[in-house]
Scaffold this active site. Structure first.
Site, PDB file in Angstrom:
ATOM      1  N   LYS A  96      55.033  24.416 -23.827  1.00 59.08           N
ATOM      2  CA  LYS A  96      54.245  24.599 -25.050  1.00 59.08           C
ATOM      3  C   LYS A  96      54.488  23.501 -26.092  1.00 59.08           C
ATOM      4  O   LYS A  96      53.601  23.180 -26.875  1.00 59.08           O
ATOM      5  CB  LYS A  96      54.532  25.962 -25.675  1.00 59.08           C
ATOM      6  CG  LYS A  96      53.852  27.110 -24.934  1.00 59.08           C
ATOM      7  CD  LYS A  96      53.883  28.389 -25.752  1.00 59.08           C
ATOM      8  CE  LYS A  96      53.089  29.490 -25.071  1.00 59.08           C
ATOM      9  NZ  LYS A  96      53.803  30.034 -23.896  1.00 59.08           N
ATOM     10  N   GLU A 118      48.618  32.315 -34.804  1.00 58.29           N
ATOM     11  CA  GLU A 118      49.142  33.639 -34.523  1.00 58.29           C
ATOM     12  C   GLU A 118      50.149  33.499 -33.393  1.00 58.29           C
ATOM     13  O   GLU A 118      50.178  32.476 -32.694  1.00 58.29           O
ATOM     14  CB  GLU A 118      48.027  34.589 -34.075  1.00 58.29           C
ATOM     15  CG  GLU A 118      47.607  34.461 -32.611  1.00 58.29           C
ATOM     16  CD  GLU A 118      46.861  33.170 -32.294  1.00 58.29           C
ATOM     17  OE1 GLU A 118      46.346  32.533 -33.247  1.00 58.29           O
ATOM     18  OE2 GLU A 118      46.802  32.799 -31.112  1.00 58.29           O
ATOM     19  N   SER A 386      57.059  26.190 -15.689  1.00 56.16           N
ATOM     20  CA  SER A 386      56.588  26.002 -17.068  1.00 56.16           C
ATOM     21  C   SER A 386      57.643  26.243 -18.140  1.00 56.16           C
ATOM     22  O   SER A 386      57.555  25.691 -19.230  1.00 56.16           O
ATOM     23  CB  SER A 386      55.367  26.876 -17.338  1.00 56.16           C
ATOM     24  OG  SER A 386      55.629  28.231 -17.018  1.00 56.16           O
TER      25      SER A 386
HETATM   26  C1  PLP Z   1      53.175  30.822 -22.892  1.00 53.93           C
HETATM   27  C2  PLP Z   1      53.724  30.528 -21.548  1.00 53.93           C
HETATM   28  C3  PLP Z   1      52.911  30.540 -20.391  1.00 53.93           C
HETATM   29  C4  PLP Z   1      51.469  30.938 -20.415  1.00 53.93           C
HETATM   30  O1  PLP Z   1      50.622  30.072 -21.064  1.00 53.93           O
HETATM   31  P1  PLP Z   1      49.583  29.137 -20.290  1.00 53.93           P
HETATM   32  O2  PLP Z   1      48.688  28.679 -21.372  1.00 53.93           O
HETATM   33  O3  PLP Z   1      48.883  29.977 -19.264  1.00 53.93           O
HETATM   34  O4  PLP Z   1      50.358  28.052 -19.652  1.00 53.93           O
HETATM   35  C5  PLP Z   1      53.477  30.175 -19.178  1.00 53.93           C
HETATM   36  N1  PLP Z   1      54.789  29.848 -19.077  1.00 53.93           N
HETATM   37  C6  PLP Z   1      55.603  29.851 -20.162  1.00 53.93           C
HETATM   38  C7  PLP Z   1      57.029  29.489 -19.976  1.00 53.93           C
HETATM   39  C8  PLP Z   1      55.101  30.188 -21.423  1.00 53.93           C
HETATM   40  O5  PLP Z   1      55.917  30.194 -22.493  1.00 53.93           O
END
Ligand code: PLP
Length: 402
Positions: A96, A118, A386
């Protein structure tokens, strides 16, 4: 696919990816979105903007994030090789920060005086508060009172980072009300404020901008993999909530027809149980939500359905317009993984590789773990990890009685 699509040229001037996207917003908001789109197109071409973003990605976020070959996990599964793109190693622990830095920097270049957003579980709020602290722009985060009480560590971090936290107490006092409240504030002065959306969702130009800022993940991964292996991976997989981390890594591989792309949605307690999952692309249908056309999960009366996932970052009844388009095109295969398989992958990756993944990311790992044994040892699966699971550790330990 019959024709070679030029994905880099999408969306069109009106923000459409095929039938999806656009700006389904009232006229005063449309003007504000058009102003952002126009400013973005100019600023993104400026060398000073690109130089500053590049510098921050490198020295602040810690990019490029490495690709790690999960050898022990692959051996244990006895099939394909699993590789992890380590977005969990970024400053603040997830992908993010990539788009939050982009949005905060855009706000600075546009001369905005405040960034508004938000947050649900608080992940977007913390990443944005971090980026705004760095860039030096006041930041205001709207959060439901119910979520504030649930997400203590993130609330504390936002306070430390100096953002203004606005508790939202009306209605259910969760994410939906937080969105409404943040928009009311934004519309008081769209000329001087920037609304910072947390994924590849919302009205144009947000799906495009957030994708562009996240595309660094795919560009790095494609080059890293090619350099190390002399070829591209056979599969690239990523979890899909709104779809930003998936779009980030997919974007570089879209033209490579031989690379199979897999988006992994949360099946929660089962896709056959309404309200207990958030598998929007797997079982939803085309509709509209939050200013965009996309696949949605709806009740019979057309209102957004209740959703659930063990990973709070994935429970959203809509999904990015580009994913909706790629699904119809057949370029990306969307699969769903349930809470149980997610938890199993969370524990396995922790114990076999010493990497505690975010519950969101564990969905993509679980999909890879499911298919790897059916594939040859020479097949390569690249998973976008992610984020890291520090935020989920207490919850999982309690749930499993550890
Ligand atoms: C917020 C988040 C997601 C989901 O968001 P996407 O926009 O679908 O990528 C996925 N993995 C992590 C670690 C997150 O914090």
């Amino acid at each position: 696919m019959t024709t070679m699509m030029n994905f880099a040229e999408m969306p069109d001037a009106n923000g459409f990816f095929g039938d999806y996207g656009g700006q389904l917003v009232p006229p005063h908001l449309k003007q504000a979105m058009d102003d952002i789109a126009e400013a973005y197109e100019q600023i993104v071409q400026r060398q000073d903007f690109q130089d500053e973003l590049k510098h921050l990605f490198q020295d602040y976020v810690g990019r490029p994030s490495p690709i790690f070959h999960a050898k022990r996990l692959s051996e244990q599964l006895g099939g394909a090789q699993i590789h992890l793109k380590r977005e969990d190693l970024n400053h603040t622990g997830a992908h993010k920060i990539n788009h939050c830095l982009g949005e905060a920097l855009l706000a600075k270049f546009m001369g905005k005086t405040k960034v508004i957003a938000e947050t649900g579980a608080g992940q977007h709020g913390v990443a944005l508060a971090t980026a705004c602290a760095l860039v030096g722009i006041p930041c205001e985060i709207h959060m439901g009172q119910v979520d504030i009480e649930k997400e203590h560590p993130n609330v504390t971090k936002m306070r430390i980072l100096g953002c203004k936290l606005v508790p939202v107490t009306f209605g259910q006092a969760t994410l939906k009300e937080a969105v409404d409240s943040a928009f009311v504030e934004y519309l008081k002065d769209p000329t001087n404020y920037l609304y910072a959306i947390g994924s590849v969702v919302g009205p144009h130009p947000f799906p495009k901008m957030v994708r562009d800022f996240q595309s660094i993940v795919g560009r790095e991964a494609r080059e890293q993999f090619q350099t190390r292996h002399g070829k591209l991976p056979d599969y690239v997989a990523a979890c899909v909530g709104g779809g930003s981390n998936a779009m980030g890594i997919f974007s570089a591989f879209l033209p490579d027809a031989a690379v199979k792309l897999v988006g992994v949605e949360p099946a929660g307690e089962g896709v056959d149980q309404p309200g207990k999952h958030a598998a929007t692309l797997s079982v939803g249908k085309p509709g509209a939500i939050h200013g965009m056309k996309c696949y949605v999960l709806e009740n019979a009366d057309g209102s957004p359905a209740a959703v659930h996932s063990i990973a709070s970052g994935l429970d959203y009844p809509g999904v990015g317009p580009q994913h909706s388009y790629l699904k119809d095109l057949g370029r990306v295969d969307y699969q769903a993984v349930d809470d149980k398989a997610c938890l199993h992958a969370f524990m396995t990756l922790s114990r076999v590789e010493g990497i505690i993944p975010a519950l969101e990311s564990a969905h993509a790992v679980a999909w890879a773990m499911g298919i790897a044994p059916q594939l040859d040892k020479g097949v390569n699966i690249l998973v976008n990890l992610s984020g890291r699971g520090d935020k989920d550790a207490d919850y999982v330990a309690k749930k499993l009685g550890l």
